[in-house]
Write an enzyme that holds these catalytic residues in place. Structure first.
Site, PDB file in Angstrom:
ATOM      1  N   GLY A  28      57.211  70.832  27.155  1.00  0.00           N
ATOM      2  CA  GLY A  28      56.326  71.776  27.825  1.00  0.00           C
ATOM      3  C   GLY A  28      55.146  71.030  28.402  1.00  0.00           C
ATOM      4  O   GLY A  28      54.679  70.048  27.808  1.00  0.00           O
ATOM      5  N   ASN A  29      54.692  71.452  29.553  1.00  0.00           N
ATOM      6  CA  ASN A  29      53.485  70.868  30.114  1.00  0.00           C
ATOM      7  C   ASN A  29      52.909  71.799  31.165  1.00  0.00           C
ATOM      8  O   ASN A  29      53.637  72.492  31.859  1.00  0.00           O
ATOM      9  CB  ASN A  29      53.752  69.469  30.705  1.00  0.00           C
ATOM     10  CG  ASN A  29      55.023  69.414  31.523  1.00  0.00           C
ATOM     11  OD1 ASN A  29      55.106  69.998  32.599  1.00  0.00           O
ATOM     12  ND2 ASN A  29      56.038  68.722  31.011  1.00  0.00           N
ATOM     13  N   SER A  45      51.183  62.637  27.901  1.00  0.00           N
ATOM     14  CA  SER A  45      52.514  62.577  27.305  1.00  0.00           C
ATOM     15  C   SER A  45      52.393  62.294  25.801  1.00  0.00           C
ATOM     16  O   SER A  45      51.636  61.417  25.403  1.00  0.00           O
ATOM     17  CB  SER A  45      53.288  61.439  27.986  1.00  0.00           C
ATOM     18  OG  SER A  45      54.605  61.423  27.557  1.00  0.00           O
ATOM     19  N   GLY A  46      53.105  63.075  24.994  1.00  0.00           N
ATOM     20  CA  GLY A  46      53.279  62.743  23.583  1.00  0.00           C
ATOM     21  C   GLY A  46      52.073  62.891  22.669  1.00  0.00           C
ATOM     22  O   GLY A  46      52.066  62.319  21.583  1.00  0.00           O
ATOM     23  N   SER A  74      51.998  63.348  31.485  1.00  0.00           N
ATOM     24  CA  SER A  74      53.323  63.914  31.259  1.00  0.00           C
ATOM     25  C   SER A  74      54.329  63.313  32.244  1.00  0.00           C
ATOM     26  O   SER A  74      54.021  63.126  33.421  1.00  0.00           O
ATOM     27  CB  SER A  74      53.236  65.426  31.461  1.00  0.00           C
ATOM     28  OG  SER A  74      54.523  65.949  31.651  1.00  0.00           O
ATOM     29  N   SER A  75      55.534  63.034  31.760  1.00  0.00           N
ATOM     30  CA  SER A  75      56.525  62.384  32.635  1.00  0.00           C
ATOM     31  C   SER A  75      56.950  63.291  33.792  1.00  0.00           C
ATOM     32  O   SER A  75      57.504  62.824  34.784  1.00  0.00           O
ATOM     33  CB  SER A  75      57.738  61.945  31.817  1.00  0.00           C
ATOM     34  OG  SER A  75      58.220  63.034  31.075  1.00  0.00           O
ATOM     35  N   ASP A  76      56.691  64.602  33.677  1.00  0.00           N
ATOM     36  CA  ASP A  76      57.052  65.523  34.762  1.00  0.00           C
ATOM     37  C   ASP A  76      55.990  65.585  35.871  1.00  0.00           C
ATOM     38  O   ASP A  76      56.123  66.374  36.810  1.00  0.00           O
ATOM     39  CB  ASP A  76      57.276  66.939  34.214  1.00  0.00           C
ATOM     40  CG  ASP A  76      58.528  67.012  33.366  1.00  0.00           C
ATOM     41  OD1 ASP A  76      59.538  66.391  33.751  1.00  0.00           O
ATOM     42  OD2 ASP A  76      58.513  67.681  32.317  1.00  0.00           O
ATOM     43  N   HIS A  95      55.597  74.156  32.910  1.00  0.00           N
ATOM     44  CA  HIS A  95      57.021  73.863  32.702  1.00  0.00           C
ATOM     45  C   HIS A  95      57.328  73.996  31.222  1.00  0.00           C
ATOM     46  O   HIS A  95      56.580  73.471  30.396  1.00  0.00           O
ATOM     47  CB  HIS A  95      57.342  72.451  33.195  1.00  0.00           C
ATOM     48  CG  HIS A  95      58.718  71.999  32.835  1.00  0.00           C
ATOM     49  ND1 HIS A  95      59.847  72.747  33.119  1.00  0.00           N
ATOM     50  CD2 HIS A  95      59.170  70.883  32.198  1.00  0.00           C
ATOM     51  CE1 HIS A  95      60.916  72.107  32.684  1.00  0.00           C
ATOM     52  NE2 HIS A  95      60.535  70.979  32.105  1.00  0.00           N
ATOM     53  N   HIS A  97      60.829  74.701  28.211  1.00  0.00           N
ATOM     54  CA  HIS A  97      62.262  74.878  27.993  1.00  0.00           C
ATOM     55  C   HIS A  97      62.446  76.156  27.178  1.00  0.00           C
ATOM     56  O   HIS A  97      63.242  76.190  26.243  1.00  0.00           O
ATOM     57  CB  HIS A  97      62.868  73.679  27.285  1.00  0.00           C
ATOM     58  CG  HIS A  97      62.965  72.449  28.151  1.00  0.00           C
ATOM     59  ND1 HIS A  97      63.736  71.369  27.832  1.00  0.00           N
ATOM     60  CD2 HIS A  97      62.397  72.152  29.354  1.00  0.00           C
ATOM     61  CE1 HIS A  97      63.628  70.437  28.781  1.00  0.00           C
ATOM     62  NE2 HIS A  97      62.809  70.895  29.706  1.00  0.00           N
ATOM     63  N   ASP A 120      57.148  93.576  38.250  1.00  0.00           N
ATOM     64  CA  ASP A 120      55.684  93.489  38.193  1.00  0.00           C
ATOM     65  C   ASP A 120      55.175  92.083  38.499  1.00  0.00           C
ATOM     66  O   ASP A 120      54.061  91.911  38.981  1.00  0.00           O
ATOM     67  CB  ASP A 120      55.185  93.878  36.793  1.00  0.00           C
ATOM     68  CG  ASP A 120      54.976  95.379  36.658  1.00  0.00           C
ATOM     69  OD1 ASP A 120      54.863  96.059  37.696  1.00  0.00           O
ATOM     70  OD2 ASP A 120      54.920  95.867  35.518  1.00  0.00           O
ATOM     71  N   HIS A 169      68.580  72.521  33.534  1.00  0.00           N
ATOM     72  CA  HIS A 169      67.346  71.969  32.969  1.00  0.00           C
ATOM     73  C   HIS A 169      66.511  73.111  32.383  1.00  0.00           C
ATOM     74  O   HIS A 169      66.609  73.383  31.187  1.00  0.00           O
ATOM     75  CB  HIS A 169      66.622  71.178  34.065  1.00  0.00           C
ATOM     76  CG  HIS A 169      65.344  70.544  33.633  1.00  0.00           C
ATOM     77  ND1 HIS A 169      64.634  69.687  34.433  1.00  0.00           N
ATOM     78  CD2 HIS A 169      64.612  70.658  32.495  1.00  0.00           C
ATOM     79  CE1 HIS A 169      63.543  69.281  33.792  1.00  0.00           C
ATOM     80  NE2 HIS A 169      63.509  69.862  32.619  1.00  0.00           N
ATOM     81  N   TYR A 227      46.634  98.308  40.837  1.00  0.00           N
ATOM     82  CA  TYR A 227      46.863  98.326  39.398  1.00  0.00           C
ATOM     83  C   TYR A 227      45.761  97.521  38.695  1.00  0.00           C
ATOM     84  O   TYR A 227      45.326  96.497  39.198  1.00  0.00           O
ATOM     85  CB  TYR A 227      48.230  97.673  39.135  1.00  0.00           C
ATOM     86  CG  TYR A 227      48.681  97.659  37.699  1.00  0.00           C
ATOM     87  CD1 TYR A 227      49.459  98.687  37.193  1.00  0.00           C
ATOM     88  CD2 TYR A 227      48.345  96.605  36.859  1.00  0.00           C
ATOM     89  CE1 TYR A 227      49.907  98.665  35.883  1.00  0.00           C
ATOM     90  CE2 TYR A 227      48.781  96.576  35.554  1.00  0.00           C
ATOM     91  CZ  TYR A 227      49.565  97.601  35.073  1.00  0.00           C
ATOM     92  OH  TYR A 227      50.002  97.563  33.765  1.00  0.00           O
TER      93      TYR A 227
HETATM   94 ZN    ZN Z   1      61.920  69.739  31.176  1.00  0.00          ZN
END
Ligand code: ZN
Length: 234
Positions: A28-29, A45-46, A74-76, A95, A97, A120, A169, A227
């Site tokens: 997650g990031n 990262s990590g 982060s690697s992403d 991001h 999973h 919505d 993914h 709304y």
């Molecule tokens: Zn991923």
């Protein structure tokens, strides 16, 4: 330290993902962008979430080059940077999973809009990217993930459908800022879960009609939204 407020906001968005049960292990990031400065703030990262501090976040330019920070981003990051460059209206990306959305991504199925919970937040089905080619995977994989997402949005406004499933993914979500991106990641997971239940009850369930879909999305978003409370009223 650059962008102290944005660092706080991006840290909170990352913690939101964890608090909402969207992060499996360290998958997650979340990030945010300062458009005027042309800088991205992203999770390192990590680093364990419960130890993460604003100063641990990494500041990069719009191409992912580190501008401030001693930890690795982060690697992403290249995926985030590609999306910020292509989608000028977005201010934050998340991001995860998260399991139901990831299941749809692995089944290579876009998520139909079956009802108003989905409508919505997302003005259309959640698109699925094409399966990435071997050369895209062995090349600049994370940047090419961004390319695959951008390709899936050729005919879709990313602010009207602020999420995607990357085939085999998982999901990426975004929004006006990092907090909103984390909220959209959460709502995407809810829509994915409820859609799965829906097709379990009735495999031939039909997507919601256009009128109801438009009604629910447009009463919350866009010029004629009514709304909730008007900005500044609360
Ligand atoms: Zn991923």
């Amino acid at each position: 330290m650059l962008l102290a407020n944005l660092r706080e906001q991006v840290l909170e968005a990352n913690l939101d993902l964890v608090r909402r049960g969207l992060v499996l292990s360290t998958f997650g990031n979340a990030s945010g962008v300062a458009r005027e400065e042309g800088l991205i703030v992203i999770k390192p990262s990590g680093v364990p979430y419960d130890e993460m501090k604003p100063q641990d976040l990494v500041v990069t330019d719009m191409h992912g080059k580190v501008v401030e920070g001693t930890l690795r981003p982060s690697s992403d990051l290249p995926t985030h940077a590609a999306l910020y460059r292509a989608f000028s209206a977005i201010g934050g990306i998340a991001h995860t999973h998260s399991e139901y959305a990831t299941a749809w991504a692995q089944a290579r199925k876009s998520i139909p809009c079956f009802g108003t919970t989905h409508a919505d937040y997302f003005h259309g089905p959640i698109p699925l990217t094409k399966v990435m080619t071997d050369s895209e995977i062995t090349g600049e994989y994370e940047a090419n993930t961004g390319v695959a997402i951008i390709r899936a949005f050729k005919k879709i406004d990313p602010m009207a459908v602020p999420a995607v499933l990357v085939a085999n993914h998982g999901p990426f979500a975004w929004g006006a800022d990092a907090k909103k991106a984390a909220e959209n990641a959460w709502m995407l997971e809810a829509a994915a879960r409820i859609a799965w239940f829906t097709v379990g009850i009735n495999a031939k369930a039909a997507p919601v009609g256009k009128t109801l879909h438009d009604k629910h999305f447009l009463r919350k978003h866009g010029k004629k939204a009514y709304y909730g409370q008007a900005a500044g009223k609360k």
